[in-house]
Design an enzyme around this catalytic site. Structure first.
Site, PDB file in Angstrom:
ATOM      1  CG  HIS A   1       1.644  -4.207   2.492  1.00 26.55           C
ATOM      2  ND1 HIS A   1       2.090  -3.503   3.588  1.00 26.55           N
ATOM      3  CD2 HIS A   1       0.305  -4.130   2.528  1.00 26.55           C
ATOM      4  CE1 HIS A   1       1.057  -3.003   4.236  1.00 26.55           C
ATOM      5  NE2 HIS A   1      -0.035  -3.374   3.623  1.00 26.55           N
ATOM      6  CB  CYS A   2       1.644 -10.034   2.101  1.00 24.61           C
ATOM      7  SG  CYS A   2       0.551  -9.051   1.065  1.00 24.61           S
ATOM      8  CB  ILE A   3       5.513 -12.865   3.449  1.00 30.50           C
ATOM      9  CG1 ILE A   3       4.743 -13.320   2.196  1.00 30.50           C
ATOM     10  CG2 ILE A   3       6.079 -14.060   4.195  1.00 30.50           C
ATOM     11  CD1 ILE A   3       3.499 -14.124   2.459  1.00 30.50           C
TER      12      ILE A   3
ATOM     13  CG  ASP B   1      -0.383  -9.918   5.895  1.00 28.65           C
ATOM     14  OD1 ASP B   1      -0.337  -8.708   6.170  1.00 28.65           O
ATOM     15  OD2 ASP B   1      -0.590 -10.354   4.747  1.00 28.65           O
TER      16      ASP B   1
END
Ligand code: NAD
Length: 444
Positions: free
Chosen positions: A265-267, A270
């Site tokens: 969900h991040c790299i 974001d």
């Protein structure tokens, strides 16, 4: 504004990978905790003591439920009774890779309906600088209450790395930036109840950017080694050997490893929050865009490697049976969100291959063309595949079986680095065929 009470009631909106561990940390710190989630099936599971995430087992959840954690669906007045409300909802991107603040704003709308004087509202979702003091604040102030005067407002990012016990718990320093110095101090005092170290910033915007810097740093460095992997393939060098060698330097270097792409969900998400915000300032964040390009192209490269491996053995990709090992976005987790496996599998199917997979943590998986498959047993997958493609090297996989029985393997994660495969059994991302493995690298 109220001062910090010892018997705080903490509410948490969004009970996923971030919100649920946070809720349990506050229960452990002696707070009464109200958890709220929009997903009714998730609420029912949590109330029944079934944890949806890897890092919290059912026994831990049940113990928290007995010690002060209550779980509620969104239609609840519990938020109004809390001293502090954390918002931990997703921050995805849309098809055009622009930020989608809908979950954050709908959660802010929920908080706004129960907002009262003296509350402290903390946004914890990763987002672009200006979210907390911009659209999030605007939505809260539609209540008629004013941030910094009637209620406190802060941003405090999360740093958990699911599946990595070293990233959880009290030892990880927390960041916090409030709208006012008083709000920052109040939020920091609260966070010190669950973290040994809290670093205060001058504003929510600075805290938002600090969190994005952490994730952009990872994305850019992964892109750097992914690109180096492609170069090593052309030069006939072994990127894994090169990185291990550079990593012996005790200062000024931090090893990152190549792979089939980035997921979670991040790299993969974001950095686009930063790129989007930068464009509002007539600034093109070229590092972010370039790293995104390189990492997004890796699944296509893996498809090419599989075709190359088959070709070497006199086979075409069309009609070949491909067995993918590991569809989670990284080893030892069940999180398959944005996993590069989705593009690899769809790319192989588009070439006419028959694609199956095994993942002990992910029972079913949808590829990026929408085809849904169920995990096969490992022995069956290995026996029935012309080539095995390793995308996530879970410890729970019987690797001896894989290397004993598989005729042909494409290894994208360095899983074979410590083995001595048969000649031309393994084609390695960033390193070529197994027979080119230098003697010094075998047994690393
Ligand atoms: N997963 C990670 O490793 C990680 C690490 C650091 C930061 N973050 C950030 O934390 C945030 C949350 O991520 P996550 O991984 O916990 O997401 P998640 O999908 O695991 O959990 C989010 C939860 O929020 C609920 N939700 C969505 N909209 C809601 C609403 N309007 N009201 C109430 N509940 C709602 C969902 O049902 C879900 O249960 C994101 O901004 C993410 O970038 C995630």
């Amino acid at each position: 504004m109220t001062t910090l009470k010892t018997d705080q009631t903490v509410a948490i909106v969004g009970l996923g990978y971030v919100g649920l561990p946070l809720a349990i940390s506050f229960v452990d710190a002696g707070c009464s905790v109200r958890g709220v989630d929009a997903n009714e099936a998730r609420v029912a599971d949590l109330v029944a003591g079934h944890s949806p995430i890897d890092d919290i087992d059912d026994a831990t959840l049940r113990s928290a439920l007995e010690r002060g954690l209550s779980i509620h669906a969104n239609a609840t007045a519990e938020l109004g009774q809390a001293d502090v409300v954390f918002v931990c909802v997703p921050t995805p991107i849309n098809q055009a890779k622009d930020p989608d603040l809908e979950p954050v704003l709908s959660a802010a709308g929920l908080v706004r309906r129960h907002l009262r004087k003296g509350q402290l509202i903390i946004l914890q979702s990763t987002t672009f600088p200006g979210t907390t003091t911009g659209p999030f604040r605007t939505e809260l102030e539609r209540s008629g209450l004013v941030a910094g005067r009637d209620f406190d407002l802060a941003f405090a990012p999360e740093r958990v790395n699911p599946g990595d016990p070293a990233s959880t718990g009290q030892l990880i320093p927390r960041l916090v930036g409030g709208l006012t110095p008083e709000g920052t101090a109040r939020a920091a005092a609260l966070l010190r109840r669950i973290s040994a170290s809290v670093h205060e910033l001058s504003s929510p915007d600075a805290a938002e950017l600090a969190k994005l810097l952490e994730n952009v740093f990872r994305n850019v460095n992964i892109a750097l080694v992914n690109q180096l992997a492609l170069l090593c393939e052309r030069m006939g060098l072994d990127v894994w050997e090169v990185i291990d060698a550079a990593a012996t330097k005790p200062f000024g270097f931090m090893p990152f490893r190549p792979g089939p792409g980035v997921g979670g969900h991040c790299i993969p998400v974001d950095p686009y929050y930063l790129a989007w915000r930068a464009r509002e300032f007539d600034f093109v964040d070229r590092f972010v865009e370039l790293a995104g390009d390189i990492n997004l192209a890796m699944p296509r490269h893996v498809v090419d490697l599989v075709a190359e491996a088959l070709n070497e053995h006199g086979r075409a990709a069309k009609g070949a049976r491909i067995g993918v090992l590991g569809v989670a976005f990284k080893p030892d987790v069940r999180d398959a969100r944005n996993s590069p496996a989705a593009d690899v599998m769809a790319g192989l199917a588009a070439r006419g291959s028959e694609v199956s997979y095994h993942d002990p943590h992910v029972p079913s998986f949808r590829d990026s063309a929408g085809a849904e498959r169920s995990s096969l047993g490992l022995a069956e997958l290995v026996a029935e595949s012309d080539v095995i493609v390793i995308l996530a090297a879970h410890r729970a996989i019987d690797w001896d079986l894989v290397y004993d029985k598989a005729g042909l393997i494409v290894d994208t994660v360095g899983s074979s680095n410590r083995r001595t495969p048969r000649e031309r059994q393994v084609l390695r991302l960033g390193a070529g065929w197994s027979r080119s493995t230098p003697a010094s690298a075998v047994g690393r």
